[in-house]
Design an enzyme around this catalytic site. Structure first.
Site, PDB file in Angstrom:
ATOM      1  N   SER A 149       0.804  -1.224   0.000  1.00 49.21           N
ATOM      2  CA  SER A 149       0.000   0.000   0.000  1.00 49.21           C
ATOM      3  C   SER A 149       0.836   1.272   0.000  1.00 49.21           C
ATOM      4  O   SER A 149       0.298   2.360  -0.189  1.00 49.21           O
ATOM      5  CB  SER A 149      -0.954   0.020   1.203  1.00 49.21           C
ATOM      6  OG  SER A 149      -0.259   0.328   2.385  1.00 49.21           O
ATOM      7  N   LYS A 187       1.448   4.041   7.484  1.00 50.66           N
ATOM      8  CA  LYS A 187       0.653   4.879   6.581  1.00 50.66           C
ATOM      9  C   LYS A 187       1.085   6.335   6.723  1.00 50.66           C
ATOM     10  O   LYS A 187       1.719   6.725   7.702  1.00 50.66           O
ATOM     11  CB  LYS A 187      -0.837   4.768   6.917  1.00 50.66           C
ATOM     12  CG  LYS A 187      -1.468   3.412   6.607  1.00 50.66           C
ATOM     13  CD  LYS A 187      -1.564   3.175   5.115  1.00 50.66           C
ATOM     14  CE  LYS A 187      -2.264   1.848   4.820  1.00 50.66           C
ATOM     15  NZ  LYS A 187      -1.441   0.697   5.230  1.00 50.66           N
TER      16      LYS A 187
END
EC number: 3.4.21.88
Length: 229
Positions: A149, A187
């Site tokens: 991701s 993230k």
């Protein structure tokens, strides 16, 4: 000639598309430019369209295309605090290009998801030599990446990320975030009013938004080590 706000918005859109492959939402643009309402963003986008810098793509949500950049854009910085972070990379295929006394052994505390959160940070399982030049003050540790991701930030599955331990971060930092006290993920952190957004660097993954009491910052990314087997 563009106004300061028009230039800031154009560069923010350009950097976000380059980083994630999709244009930012109106909420993200409003936050980036510190505007009170989305109507201000609409006016800026219209002005950029009229001047030939932006184009809206029909029948698609969040579809903006940067047609061209102003000549001074290459030397101009994006809005304060909005520059996408690319970690310093050491490629360790054979030998690290540093002397042994210029490295520090850091604990590898397990795997962390660059994707859906999969597990909390574990206990030390090994140690990894890291160049001192990559480190600053404070405590550091290493985690192994699992998932894709964050590929548009240059972070690949199997990479080792070097983390500076901290419980605070600025909007835009890439962080180790502990969700609900049990799931760790890597993230980009965005602060959206009273909420926290955990943002991937891969358009295949959605941004996840949480209340501030559900997310605890465990550390901030400072570097990356890639091994070739």
């Amino acid at each position: 000639m563009l106004t300061r706000k028009q230039h800031e918005l154009l560069m923010f859109i350009h950097e976000r598309i380059k980083e994630t492959g999709v244009s930012p939402s109106f909420d993200e643009m409003k936050e980036a430019l510190d505007l009170a309402s989305k109507s201000g963003i609409h006016r800026l986008i219209t002005a950029l369209e009229e001047r030939g810098f932006l184009r809206r793509l029909p029948h698609r949500a969040r579809a903006l295309e940067v047609v061209r950049l102003p000549q001074q854009a290459t030397a101009a910085a994006p809005p304060k605090g909005r520059a996408p972070f690319k970690p310093q990379l050491v490629e360790a295929g054979q030998a690290m290009p540093v002397a042994a006394n210029d490295t520090r052994e850091l604990p590898i505390l397990g795997k962390i998801a660059a994707g859906t959160p999969i597990e909390a940070i574990q206990q030390e399982r090994d140690r990894l030599p890291v160049p001192e030049a990559m480190l600053g003050a404070g405590e550091h540790f290493v985690l192994e990446i699992q998932g894709d991701s964050m590929i548009n930030a240059g972070i690949l599955d199997g990479d080792f990320v070097v983390i500076r331990r901290t419980d605070s971060a600025n909007s835009g930092d890439i962080v180790v975030a502990l969700v609900d006290g049990e799931e760790a993920t890597l993230k980009r952190l965005r602060k959206k009013g009273a909420s926290i957004a955990l943002e991937a660097a891969n358009p295949a993954y959605e941004t996840r938004i949480f209340g501030p009491d559900r997310v605890a910052v465990q550390g901030r990314l400072v570097g990356l080590i890639r091994r070739y087997h």
